[in-house]
Design a protein around this motif. Structure first.
Motif, PDB file in Angstrom:
ATOM      1  N   LYS A 146       0.860  -1.184   0.000  1.00 38.88           N
ATOM      2  CA  LYS A 146       0.000   0.000   0.000  1.00 38.88           C
ATOM      3  C   LYS A 146       0.896   1.232   0.000  1.00 38.88           C
ATOM      4  O   LYS A 146       1.766   1.378   0.857  1.00 38.88           O
ATOM      5  N   THR A 147       0.642   2.149  -0.918  1.00 40.56           N
ATOM      6  CA  THR A 147       1.600   3.228  -1.158  1.00 40.56           C
ATOM      7  C   THR A 147       1.204   4.597  -0.612  1.00 40.56           C
ATOM      8  O   THR A 147       1.964   5.555  -0.767  1.00 40.56           O
ATOM      9  N   TYR A 148       0.058   4.716   0.006  1.00 42.54           N
ATOM     10  CA  TYR A 148      -0.404   6.049   0.432  1.00 42.54           C
ATOM     11  C   TYR A 148       0.575   6.684   1.411  1.00 42.54           C
ATOM     12  O   TYR A 148       1.334   6.012   2.110  1.00 42.54           O
ATOM     13  N   ASN A 149       0.581   8.031   1.450  1.00 43.33           N
ATOM     14  CA  ASN A 149       1.372   8.774   2.431  1.00 43.33           C
ATOM     15  C   ASN A 149       0.502   9.099   3.640  1.00 43.33           C
ATOM     16  O   ASN A 149      -0.721   8.927   3.594  1.00 43.33           O
ATOM     17  N   ILE A 150       1.114   9.601   4.684  1.00 36.15           N
ATOM     18  CA  ILE A 150       0.359   9.922   5.902  1.00 36.15           C
ATOM     19  C   ILE A 150      -0.820  10.830   5.584  1.00 36.15           C
ATOM     20  O   ILE A 150      -1.924  10.640   6.103  1.00 36.15           O
ATOM     21  N   ASN A 151      -0.596  11.814   4.723  1.00 38.79           N
ATOM     22  CA  ASN A 151      -1.635  12.804   4.427  1.00 38.79           C
ATOM     23  C   ASN A 151      -2.064  12.805   2.965  1.00 38.79           C
ATOM     24  O   ASN A 151      -2.610  13.787   2.475  1.00 38.79           O
ATOM     25  N   ALA A 152      -1.802  11.727   2.236  1.00 38.06           N
ATOM     26  CA  ALA A 152      -2.145  11.709   0.809  1.00 38.06           C
ATOM     27  C   ALA A 152      -2.593  10.321   0.371  1.00 38.06           C
ATOM     28  O   ALA A 152      -1.878   9.337   0.559  1.00 38.06           O
ATOM     29  N   GLN A 153      -3.774  10.247  -0.221  1.00 44.37           N
ATOM     30  CA  GLN A 153      -4.274   8.989  -0.763  1.00 44.37           C
ATOM     31  C   GLN A 153      -3.454   8.577  -1.983  1.00 44.37           C
ATOM     32  O   GLN A 153      -3.120   7.403  -2.146  1.00 44.37           O
ATOM     33  N   THR A 154      -3.149   9.551  -2.841  1.00 43.23           N
ATOM     34  CA  THR A 154      -2.252   9.315  -3.973  1.00 43.23           C
ATOM     35  C   THR A 154      -0.870   9.798  -3.566  1.00 43.23           C
ATOM     36  O   THR A 154      -0.681  10.964  -3.239  1.00 43.23           O
ATOM     37  N   PRO A 155       0.128   8.924  -3.596  1.00 43.03           N
ATOM     38  CA  PRO A 155       1.410   9.255  -2.976  1.00 43.03           C
ATOM     39  C   PRO A 155       2.362  10.025  -3.870  1.00 43.03           C
ATOM     40  O   PRO A 155       2.212  10.094  -5.085  1.00 43.03           O
ATOM     41  N   ASP A 156       3.359  10.589  -3.226  1.00 40.78           N
ATOM     42  CA  ASP A 156       4.493  11.243  -3.861  1.00 40.78           C
ATOM     43  C   ASP A 156       5.712  10.339  -3.680  1.00 40.78           C
ATOM     44  O   ASP A 156       5.804   9.581  -2.711  1.00 40.78           O
ATOM     45  N   SER A 157       6.663  10.418  -4.597  1.00 43.12           N
ATOM     46  CA  SER A 157       7.835   9.542  -4.548  1.00 43.12           C
ATOM     47  C   SER A 157       8.706   9.755  -3.317  1.00 43.12           C
ATOM     48  O   SER A 157       9.346   8.818  -2.840  1.00 43.12           O
ATOM     49  N   ALA A 158       8.779  10.982  -2.825  1.00 41.91           N
ATOM     50  CA  ALA A 158       9.678  11.269  -1.700  1.00 41.91           C
ATOM     51  C   ALA A 158       9.303  10.476  -0.446  1.00 41.91           C
ATOM     52  O   ALA A 158      10.127   9.744   0.105  1.00 41.91           O
ATOM     53  N   PRO A 159       8.070  10.597   0.044  1.00 46.15           N
ATOM     54  CA  PRO A 159       7.725   9.842   1.253  1.00 46.15           C
ATOM     55  C   PRO A 159       7.581   8.343   1.021  1.00 46.15           C
ATOM     56  O   PRO A 159       7.763   7.562   1.954  1.00 46.15           O
TER      57      PRO A 159
END
Length: 525
Positions: A99-112
């Motif tokens: 699962k690739t989501y970030n803490i505050n993003a449903q669609t993730p960014d590569s950095a986190p």
């Protein structure tokens, strides 16, 4: 009673095995291949030895759909229909979904996402290796909120650490190996008054001087020199640093070897006890489709050199390898460059596998996220993955299973390509003079669709296609790779790597009992 039940089960299994041989489909290759696969899987034994080396290969943006497109392309390039082709890492014995989501993003960014793999915890959108108390673009929030990276952990055990990327070496995914920042874009500078952190390029050089990073190869030369410095006569571009520093000189003065083209790359002394810094472009390295005109090594070339260099350390190493431009081609809506860089990544995986030993090297192949890429239907087998979707052939007499010769047509009477995007520069909606968007699909031939410059048709108009939040695959082999199973959080990858390098070799004599291994708990989420 229990013995009677067990005997009954054994009899049923035996009867099923006998009956299976007499099935009318028993001689089908599909049937026999599946039976052979069962035997292969049943024969597997978990490797519970301590991992001397860990190689994490990340094809940026290579989610399940993008990977499928690369599989078909590589298979078709080798003369097959593509869908039954097996990419080198698809033969690895262990598999999971992340699962690739970030803490505050449903669609993730590569950095986190990359940060999660390198620290063991999920992170905030557009930040690198800060905990949940960090704040995007708030330099002051860095203080007290940095995380310890896997590179720092293993270097304390005297392992070597290397990073390779076809993107700028200061870009999000490679930077996650060594940097800690409130903004992934602070590659060559930080805001005025920011004292809690340095820019990402400076952090790389600091980590090389500190002995954490031993090898770094990729693009991004402009992030390391001042704006008044010409990078090279052929390229004719200037550096990016406003502070005027020349971090390349700083690295070489501290003892590092430096390479910037194929000649200097070939001249690196990989047996020398000196750090290696190789920066092959002012910004990102060339797409694989364009590399024939570039003076730079392939991803497989860099992988070979890095493993040769890092393997000198008897204590082992950690190497992260990124195919960064798979992501960029998807952002461009250009499937041709997406899959050709995907093939280059597959070759790098094969190179890493060939040069290492499964007994002591944990190899993990994954992606940081997927893209808004989609595959149209209903295409007959062998439809060119970069071309038009041809109709299914229903006249299969004589074993002809290849697609029919006529392309499928949409309701507008026009053919469509196998690959499309939900959004991006290839949108069929165009901005009009009154700033509204309207339009219709262009007609396209199979030849036009397979051109290197063709942008696949998309729906929502955007200058750059977006990431998607769907799960990505994890393929693994080597020590403790069997811990990859089910659906896991992306940060779980760190925990398998960390467990593998610290595991007690004595576990092998006990059969690697999972209940005795804390890191094995919570495999599925």
């Amino acid at each position: 009673m229990k013995k009677l039940l067990l005997a009954s089960v054994a009899a049923l299994v035996s009867t099923a095995a006998v009956a299976q041989d007499s099935l009318p489909q028993a001689n089908s290759q599909w049937f026999t291949d599946a039976q052979a696969k069962i035997k292969e899987v049943m024969a597997r034994q978990p490797n519970t030895k301590r991992a001397k080396n860990v190689i994490l290969l990340v094809a940026d943006g290579n989610g399940v759909t993008t990977n499928y497109a690369t599989r078909l392309f590589m298979g078709q390039q080798e003369g097959g229909m593509g869908d039954d082709y097996v990419l080198p890492y698809e033969a690895f014995p262990h598999l999971a979904l992340a699962k690739t989501y970030n803490i505050n993003a449903q669609t993730p960014d590569s950095a986190p996402t990359a940060g999660a793999m390198n620290t063991g915890v999920k992170q905030l959108f557009n930040t690198i290796n800060l905990n949940e108390n960090g704040v995007f673009e708030d330099c002051a929030s860095v203080e007290g909120n940095t995380l310890k990276t896997f590179a720092e952990i293993v270097s304390e055990s005297d392992k070597s650490v290397g990073i390779i990327s076809t993107a700028r070496i200061t870009h999000a995914t490679p930077a996650a190996v060594y940097a800690k920042t409130a903004a992934r874009d602070w590659e060559d500078s930080v805001p005025e008054g920011c004292t809690a952190q340095k820019d990402i390029a400076s952090q790389l050089i600091d980590q090389m001087k500190a002995g954490v990073i031993d090898l770094a190869m990729g693009g991004g030369r402009g992030m390391f020199v001042g704006a008044d410095t010409t990078l090279d006569e052929q390229e004719g571009t200037k550096g990016k640093r406003a502070d005027g520093k020349n971090l390349i000189d700083e690295a070489t003065e501290a003892g590092a070897q430096y390479a910037w083209n194929t000649e200097t790359f070939s001249g690196l002394d990989l047996a020398a006890d000196k750090p290696v810094l190789a920066l092959f472009e002012g910004s990102h390295m060339k797409y694989e489709a364009d590399r024939t005109d570039a003076d730079e090594p392939s991803l497989a070339d860099m992988t070979k050199a890095a493993i040769e260099y890092l393997s000198r350390n008897e204590n082992g190493y950690y190497l992260e390898i990124e195919a960064g431009r798979v992501d960029h081609a998807n952002h461009d809506g250009n499937a041709y460059r997406t899959v050709t860089d995907g093939v280059a990544f597959a070759k790098a995986v094969a190179m890493a596998d060939e040069l290492t030993n499964d007994e002591d090297t944990l190899i993990i192949v994954t992606a940081d996220h997927e893209h808004a890429i989609a595959l149209n239907g209903y295409c007959g087998r062998g439809s060119p993955i970069l071309g038009l979707c041809y109709d299914v052939n229903t006249n299969t007499a004589g074993g002809n299973y290849k697609h029919a010769d006529e392309p499928n047509l949409a309701a507008d009477g026009k053919p469509y390509t196998v690959i499309g995007f939900l959004n991006g520069a290839g949108s069929v909606l165009k901005e009009q003079e009154d700033k509204t968007f309207s339009g219709s699909r262009d007609d396209v031939s199979n030849e036009e669709a397979q051109d290197k410059e063709y942008l696949q048709q998309a729906l929502i108009p955007m200058t750059s296609e977006t990431h998607a939040g769907t799960d990505v695959a994890i393929y693994a082999k080597g020590p403790w790779s069997h811990l990859f199973d089910g659906t896991v959080e992306q940060n779980y990858i760190f925990h398998v790597m960390n467990h593998a390098v610290q595991a007690d070799d004595a576990a092998a004599s006990t059969g690697g009992a999972m209940e005795a291994t804390p890191a094995a708990a919570g495999t599925a989420n």
